[in-house]
Design an enzyme around this catalytic site. Structure first.
Site, mmCIF file in Angstrom:
data_model
loop_
_atom_site.group_PDB
_atom_site.id
_atom_site.type_symbol
_atom_site.label_atom_id
_atom_site.label_comp_id
_atom_site.label_asym_id
_atom_site.label_seq_id
_atom_site.Cartn_x
_atom_site.Cartn_y
_atom_site.Cartn_z
ATOM 1 C CE LYS A 10 54.159 84.622 17.003
ATOM 2 N NZ LYS A 10 55.420 84.532 16.241
ATOM 3 C CE1 TYR A 50 58.162 88.535 18.592
ATOM 4 C CE2 TYR A 50 56.333 89.821 17.763
ATOM 5 C CZ TYR A 50 56.854 88.614 18.196
ATOM 6 O OH TYR A 50 56.072 87.489 18.233
ATOM 7 C CG PHE A 58 62.715 88.236 10.865
ATOM 8 C CD1 PHE A 58 62.053 88.482 12.057
ATOM 9 C CD2 PHE A 58 63.922 87.536 10.901
ATOM 10 C CE1 PHE A 58 62.562 88.049 13.264
ATOM 11 C CE2 PHE A 58 64.439 87.093 12.122
ATOM 12 C CZ PHE A 58 63.761 87.355 13.305
ATOM 13 N NE ARG A 86 61.803 78.515 24.008
ATOM 14 C CZ ARG A 86 61.662 79.516 23.153
ATOM 15 N NH1 ARG A 86 60.722 80.426 23.331
ATOM 16 N NH2 ARG A 86 62.447 79.610 22.104
ATOM 17 N NE ARG A 103 56.117 78.575 16.982
ATOM 18 C CZ ARG A 103 57.039 79.073 17.792
ATOM 19 N NH1 ARG A 103 58.046 78.311 18.221
ATOM 20 N NH2 ARG A 103 56.973 80.327 18.185
ATOM 21 C CG ASN A 113 55.999 81.335 14.452
ATOM 22 O OD1 ASN A 113 55.298 82.296 14.769
ATOM 23 N ND2 ASN A 113 57.218 81.167 14.911
ATOM 24 C CG HIS A 116 55.836 85.030 21.608
ATOM 25 N ND1 HIS A 116 57.150 85.168 21.238
ATOM 26 C CD2 HIS A 116 55.782 85.385 22.926
ATOM 27 C CE1 HIS A 116 57.855 85.602 22.276
ATOM 28 N NE2 HIS A 116 57.039 85.737 23.313
ATOM 29 C CD GLU A 127 58.119 87.791 26.101
ATOM 30 O OE1 GLU A 127 59.135 87.792 25.396
ATOM 31 O OE2 GLU A 127 57.364 86.797 26.182
HETATM 32 P P1 CMP Z 1 58.510 84.431 18.009
HETATM 33 O O1 CMP Z 1 58.735 83.259 18.898
HETATM 34 O O2 CMP Z 1 57.301 85.240 18.257
HETATM 35 O O3 CMP Z 1 59.788 85.391 18.063
HETATM 36 C C1 CMP Z 1 60.246 86.132 16.959
HETATM 37 C C2 CMP Z 1 59.431 85.911 15.733
HETATM 38 O O4 CMP Z 1 59.995 86.375 14.531
HETATM 39 C C3 CMP Z 1 59.250 84.439 15.512
HETATM 40 O O5 CMP Z 1 58.416 83.875 16.493
HETATM 41 C C4 CMP Z 1 58.705 84.425 14.088
HETATM 42 O O6 CMP Z 1 57.310 84.665 14.072
HETATM 43 C C5 CMP Z 1 59.383 85.655 13.467
HETATM 44 N N1 CMP Z 1 60.345 85.322 12.437
HETATM 45 C C6 CMP Z 1 60.241 85.616 11.124
HETATM 46 N N2 CMP Z 1 61.288 85.182 10.440
HETATM 47 C C7 CMP Z 1 62.110 84.579 11.318
HETATM 48 C C8 CMP Z 1 63.375 83.924 11.211
HETATM 49 N N3 CMP Z 1 64.007 83.795 10.038
HETATM 50 N N4 CMP Z 1 63.923 83.427 12.357
HETATM 51 C C9 CMP Z 1 63.301 83.561 13.556
HETATM 52 N N5 CMP Z 1 62.100 84.175 13.709
HETATM 53 C C10 CMP Z 1 61.509 84.672 12.609
#
Ligand code: CMP
Length: 139
Positions: A10, A50, A58, A86, A103, A113, A116, A127
């Site tokens: 990211k 997304y 968010f 994961r 992470r 974070n 992904h 994806e």
């Molecule tokens: P990702 O695994 O890319 O999937 C959804 C993304 O939303 C997640 O990682 C985070 O980068 C983002 N995100 C931001 N806020 C939240 C939250 N409160 N809970 C889960 N995902 C979040």
């Protein structure tokens, strides 16, 4: 079973020059990087990627963060690659992530974070197809 998963390094990771360190953790975990490309996500691409989160509070910030800097999109291959990646990524929120995970090592917060990874084989196929064709993934 050998399978593929989709990964994004990211903007918070590319911005801090962490792609090499993260790729080393991916490879050390037994996952092979079989395709990768550095791209700048368009707003349309980020929104579509997304889409499942579009009702979440968010979503707007997520799309803004994902388009703010380049990302590296990747296809990873290995034994149980979806679950394995994961494990290597760790929990979404770095505060909950286990020691030794990407992470835990690098994520700034739950939004920024660092990585992904697909959450299922079905989503991995969807994806991967958004960014790569079979011709991009040499055997
Ligand atoms: P990702 O695994 O890319 O999937 C959804 C993304 O939303 C997640 O990682 C985070 O980068 C983002 N995100 C931001 N806020 C939240 C939250 N409160 N809970 C889960 N995902 C979040």
């Amino acid at each position: 079973m050998t399978e593929r998963t989709f990964s994004i390094l990211k903007p918070d990771a590319t911005e801090r020059n962490l792609t090499g360190k993260i790729n080393a953790m991916i490879e050390d975990a037994g996952l092979r990087i079989v395709a990768q490309r550095r791209i700048r996500l368009t707003e349309a691409q980020a929104k579509k990627f997304y889409e499942v989160h579009k009702e979440r509070p968010f979503y707007g910030e997520l799309v803004a963060q994902m388009t703010a800097q380049p990302v590296v999109v990747q296809v990873l291959e290995g034994e149980n690659a979806v679950a394995r990646y994961r494990e290597v990524m760790g929990a979404t929120n770095p505060a909950d992530a286990a020691a030794g995970t990407i992470r835990k090592a690098f994520a700034k917060n739950v939004g920024e974070n660092s990585v992904h990874g697909s959450d299922s084989q079905e989503n991995a196929k969807i994806e991967i197809a958004q960014f790569f064709t079979e011709a991009d993934i040499p055997g």
